[in-house]
Design an enzyme around this catalytic site. Sequence first.
Site, PDB file in Angstrom:
ATOM      1  N   ILE A 466       0.832  -1.211   0.000  1.00 40.92           N
ATOM      2  CA  ILE A 466       0.000   0.000   0.000  1.00 40.92           C
ATOM      3  C   ILE A 466       0.866   1.259   0.000  1.00 40.92           C
ATOM      4  O   ILE A 466       0.363   2.361   0.178  1.00 40.92           O
ATOM      5  CB  ILE A 466      -0.999  -0.003   1.170  1.00 40.92           C
ATOM      6  CG1 ILE A 466      -0.291  -0.021   2.529  1.00 40.92           C
ATOM      7  CG2 ILE A 466      -1.937  -1.207   1.042  1.00 40.92           C
ATOM      8  CD1 ILE A 466      -1.246   0.051   3.729  1.00 40.92           C
ATOM      9  N   ILE A 628      16.900  -2.380  10.391  1.00 42.20           N
ATOM     10  CA  ILE A 628      16.403  -1.581   9.269  1.00 42.20           C
ATOM     11  C   ILE A 628      16.859  -2.259   7.979  1.00 42.20           C
ATOM     12  O   ILE A 628      18.043  -2.315   7.670  1.00 42.20           O
ATOM     13  CB  ILE A 628      16.931  -0.132   9.346  1.00 42.20           C
ATOM     14  CG1 ILE A 628      16.481   0.520  10.661  1.00 42.20           C
ATOM     15  CG2 ILE A 628      16.444   0.677   8.142  1.00 42.20           C
ATOM     16  CD1 ILE A 628      14.983   0.503  10.910  1.00 42.20           C
ATOM     17  N   PRO A 631      17.112   1.422   4.480  1.00 40.51           N
ATOM     18  CA  PRO A 631      17.016   2.743   5.105  1.00 40.51           C
ATOM     19  C   PRO A 631      16.252   3.762   4.250  1.00 40.51           C
ATOM     20  O   PRO A 631      15.565   4.629   4.782  1.00 40.51           O
ATOM     21  CB  PRO A 631      18.482   3.168   5.255  1.00 40.51           C
ATOM     22  CG  PRO A 631      19.263   1.901   5.222  1.00 40.51           C
ATOM     23  CD  PRO A 631      18.487   0.935   4.367  1.00 40.51           C
ATOM     24  N   GLN A 637       9.006   6.066   5.453  1.00 36.46           N
ATOM     25  CA  GLN A 637       7.916   5.669   6.338  1.00 36.46           C
ATOM     26  C   GLN A 637       7.819   6.609   7.532  1.00 36.46           C
ATOM     27  O   GLN A 637       6.728   7.044   7.912  1.00 36.46           O
ATOM     28  CB  GLN A 637       8.169   4.244   6.853  1.00 36.46           C
ATOM     29  CG  GLN A 637       7.839   3.182   5.850  1.00 36.46           C
ATOM     30  CD  GLN A 637       6.350   2.982   5.770  1.00 36.46           C
ATOM     31  OE1 GLN A 637       5.723   2.485   6.682  1.00 36.46           O
ATOM     32  NE2 GLN A 637       5.761   3.431   4.697  1.00 36.46           N
ATOM     33  N   GLY A 701       7.717  -3.504  13.325  1.00 37.36           N
ATOM     34  CA  GLY A 701       6.898  -2.569  12.567  1.00 37.36           C
ATOM     35  C   GLY A 701       7.398  -1.150  12.713  1.00 37.36           C
ATOM     36  O   GLY A 701       7.907  -0.770  13.756  1.00 37.36           O
ATOM     37  N   GLU A 704       3.499   2.567  11.357  1.00 37.71           N
ATOM     38  CA  GLU A 704       2.528   3.214  12.242  1.00 37.71           C
ATOM     39  C   GLU A 704       3.261   3.912  13.375  1.00 37.71           C
ATOM     40  O   GLU A 704       2.912   5.025  13.775  1.00 37.71           O
ATOM     41  CB  GLU A 704       1.527   2.175  12.755  1.00 37.71           C
ATOM     42  CG  GLU A 704       1.220   1.178  11.649  1.00 37.71           C
ATOM     43  CD  GLU A 704      -0.151   0.561  11.653  1.00 37.71           C
ATOM     44  OE1 GLU A 704      -1.151   1.273  11.824  1.00 37.71           O
ATOM     45  OE2 GLU A 704      -0.220  -0.658  11.463  1.00 37.71           O
TER      46      GLU A 704
HETATM   47 MO1  MOS Z   1      -2.974  -0.212   9.169  1.00 37.46          MO
HETATM   48  S1  MOS Z   1      -4.345   1.004  10.117  1.00 37.46           S
HETATM   49  O1  MOS Z   1      -3.019  -1.625  10.140  1.00 37.46           O
HETATM   50  O2  MOS Z   1      -3.606  -0.457   7.629  1.00 37.46           O
END
Ligand code: MOS
Length: 737
Positions: A466, A628, A631, A637, A701, A704
């Site tokens: 995505i 990482i 990089p 991100q 992760g 987020e």
């Molecule tokens: Mo993310 S809100 O887990 O696509």
Amino acid sequence: MARYIGKEMSRVDGFAKVTGRAKYAAEFKVPNLAYGFIVTSTIGKGTIRSIDTTEASRAPGVIGVLTHENYPKPAPPAAPELKPEENRNVRDKSFRALVSNQIFFNMQPIALVLAESFEQARYAARLVRATYNEEKPMTDLESSLDKARLANPSRPPRPRGNPTEAFAAAPVKVEAEYTIPIEHHNPMEPHGAIAFWEGDKLTVFDKSQGVYVVRQHLATSFHIPPENVQVISPFVGGAFGSALRPNYYPALTAMAARVIQRPVKVVYTRQQMFTGHGYRPHTWQKVSLAAERSGKLTALIHDSKNNSSSFEDYVENTTGMPRTLYACPNALTSAQFVHTDMSTPAPMRAPGAVSGMFALECAMDELAYALQIDPLELRLINFTDVDPDSGKPYSSKALRECYRLGAEKFGWSKRNPEPRSMRDGRLLVGWGMATGIWGAFQQPASARVALKSDGTAHVSSATADIGPGTYTVMTLIAAEYLGLNAEKVKFELGDTRFPRAPVQGGSFTTASVGSAIYEAAQNIRQKLMDLANKEASSPFKTAKIEDTELLDGKLVLKGSSQSVDIFALMRRNNLPELVDVHEARPSREREKYATGAHGAQFVEVKVDPATGVVQVTRAIEVTACGKIMNPKTSHSQEIGGVVWGIGMALQEATEVDHRYGRIMNPNLQHYHVPVSADIHEIETMFVEEDDKVVNPLGVKGMGELGMVGIPAAIANAVFHATGKRIRDLPITPDKLL
Ligand code: MOS
């Protein structure tokens, strides 16, 4: 020596994307395509009394109009549950279009007009006339907080220690309420699908974060086996959680295609996206913090209530991560929801965590002022190396180093803690900081690795990209562990013909799918060693598999000059390819530890006292999220996370007119997101962790994590600049004047 891991790699799909060669769901060419346009309700609650499609049906090019009156039965089951293995996080109780005359939210789909062209469908959609039995919708969370419920009443919140007593007895305490409005993902690409049938076989091009989830949803909807459904989603123009669930349009599109026996394409308008794919819910929180005069936390009480729809119990895990961040012996946290007459919320980048951490990290700043302790110092006083709930040690947690490095780079020690004490000409200057937290999740995921005797490899998995750079990182991992040049590796995703992978969400894709590719590559190496050992000249006869590696097309005995050309070996064995399909799962070892990713953010704001306009002039974010891999895309991100945090802090809000339950700003003119002029200096840094507990690659992760602490850091900086504590996002000029 890693050849690819940890080194900058440009996006392998970059050229395809900038030249338009990358195909998004609605761009696939399908012959004899009909176009659908969605008609939405003008009321927020009630029933459709009548719907008149006569005029629309007579309009030029119109093939048909679907409404609840002619929608084929059997309609999809109302609330089927996915099998647990489909995805723990995505349960299919979702809204289904046109299955009844009931209106659950304003701008709900009530008809689908099908025509020879998009323009004809859109024109005719305006000729559909509906009348309603209207009821008064209830869409305001804050007027209905007393109706909040637990999603699972059989599991009430469990206290740690005795928080109520500890709070009452503490010498220093703060208590405040924080609110966050509805926010929408607003990816660039509108959601859309193309569907066609060949007998009882259904093919759907969809914008999706997880093709297997959409496949199951469609199989359930049409009472056909999942094997009869193929879902294809190779490129996604941003999603951020809005394409985790199937949403209502793929089934609607497929049904339309079945009815008119032609391929159909349906794409949301920007406006329809505001009720078509969920949103970050409106969230009210109350945080009570108590401490000894030394700064040691003695009690944390954190309540969260968010709005859901009237037909689903969507509750954000707002308080789960915040309650684990600090060493505090007494804690009670709860997260509840309130039914409202809105569409159902959805996860949106850093769901729950960013909302909860906005409240907790602002409260920590308030506590720092109450204690007259530096806000960074207060966090260090309450640092913990173990999860305060389970008592388990963190597999790694380099947060102290993030604080240290961030503070040093930012110049935090030069901060005068007095609000309104720092100026730049007529502008008020504020410095604020906060902590970020996210999980280090891994989900079962599978991949197929095919090493070919022509020197190339084909790797596939039904994951999504995505935007974070999944194509690139998976290519990188395969190239690294197959010992090939990256140009020789082709990686494909986004198709249910590929092995099952979870949705791309929760920032767990590299940990999950990357581990599958890594382990499959190990299996291929074993197969190659077994092949080599069938030959008398094999240098590996007494070697263990760990003593070997794949490098430059050779199986090499580490630390020696002995090797075997793997492609010649395959050809000698008449093997055009060696294939391994492998599922990677979280290890047992993980269960002995607490796992997570952390970060520290430091921001500078400048506030114009005449206009109340806030600019984030400097942001330094230091995150610790394991190894990482790339990089280049990793910094992207984190920068993206900071930008989103700026939007959440200062601009983003979906405005609802509660008289009608209608969203008033469903467009990018009135729903504000940061533009280039809002963005100034952003520096992102990583403190790498060596953590083989979380997964074999040691990755956590990051997508987020990058935004989690930013809204609180900005709100804290605004307080420092102005002396005003704004606890209601976004911090718009009117609140500061
Ligand atoms: Mo993310 S809100 O887990 O696509």
